[in-house]
Design a protein around this motif. Structure first.
Motif: not given
Length: 177
Positions: A27-29, A31
């Protein structure tokens, strides 16, 4: 480069499988640590260690693909070089600084490879092959450990003059969750 037209059929299948994994697991969110952990757990859950590597006779069943991402992603069976090259491929795709370390054969005469990742300026060692659960939940004994940890009690031996020291502890498994 985004243009896969010059890839062989095998390499295209590896790339397509890797893209599917990134799409489903990342997911782009997340880390960089979370991405790294997701990939580690995918690899150790998806693939099984190919023990035929220890009997390389013509009828022993050793598959050369076991030393490549094809072994992990397509055949679901690999040995250490397959695990480390697959982990390297994913880290490259995710723009996470990573290197593959090839070990010097120890007393058992077997070469070994694993990875190192750089998170927030610190290096960590990752060995997906040694974290392979062999039918259980993924292990994390060799996830984001120090070089010192690998030196103690294992076959992890390498030319230390050409590899940075992994001394990071902030992203050790269990510490940063």
């Amino acid at each position: 480069s985004g243009d896969d037209s010059s890839l062989s059929e095998i390499n295209r299948s590896i790339l397509n499988a890797a893209r599917d994994v990134v799409e489903s697991e990342i997911d782009d969110n997340m880390s960089d640590y979370e991405k790294e952990l997701a990939i580690h757990d995918f690899i150790t859950d998806w693939s099984r260690f190919d023990y035929s590597v220890f009997g390389r006779d013509a009828e022993g069943g050793f598959k050369e693909e076991s030393a490549t991402p094809y072994g992990v992603l397509i055949n679901k069976s690999a040995m250490c070089h397959g695990y480390s090259s697959t982990f390297q491929l994913f880290m490259d795709m995710l723009d996470i600084e990573c290197m593959t370390v090839c070990g010097i054969p120890g007393s058992n005469g077997v070469e070994h490879s694993w990875n190192m990742v750089k998170l927030d300026g610190e290096w960590y060692c990752v060995d997906c092959a040694w974290d392979d659960p062999i039918g259980a939940a993924p292990g994390h004994t060799y996830f984001n450990v120090t070089s010192d940890y690998l030196r103690k009690g294992s076959i992890h031996r390498w030319d230390e003059s050409s590899i940075p020291e992994a001394a990071g502890t902030d992203y050790a498994y269990g510490k940063h969750r």
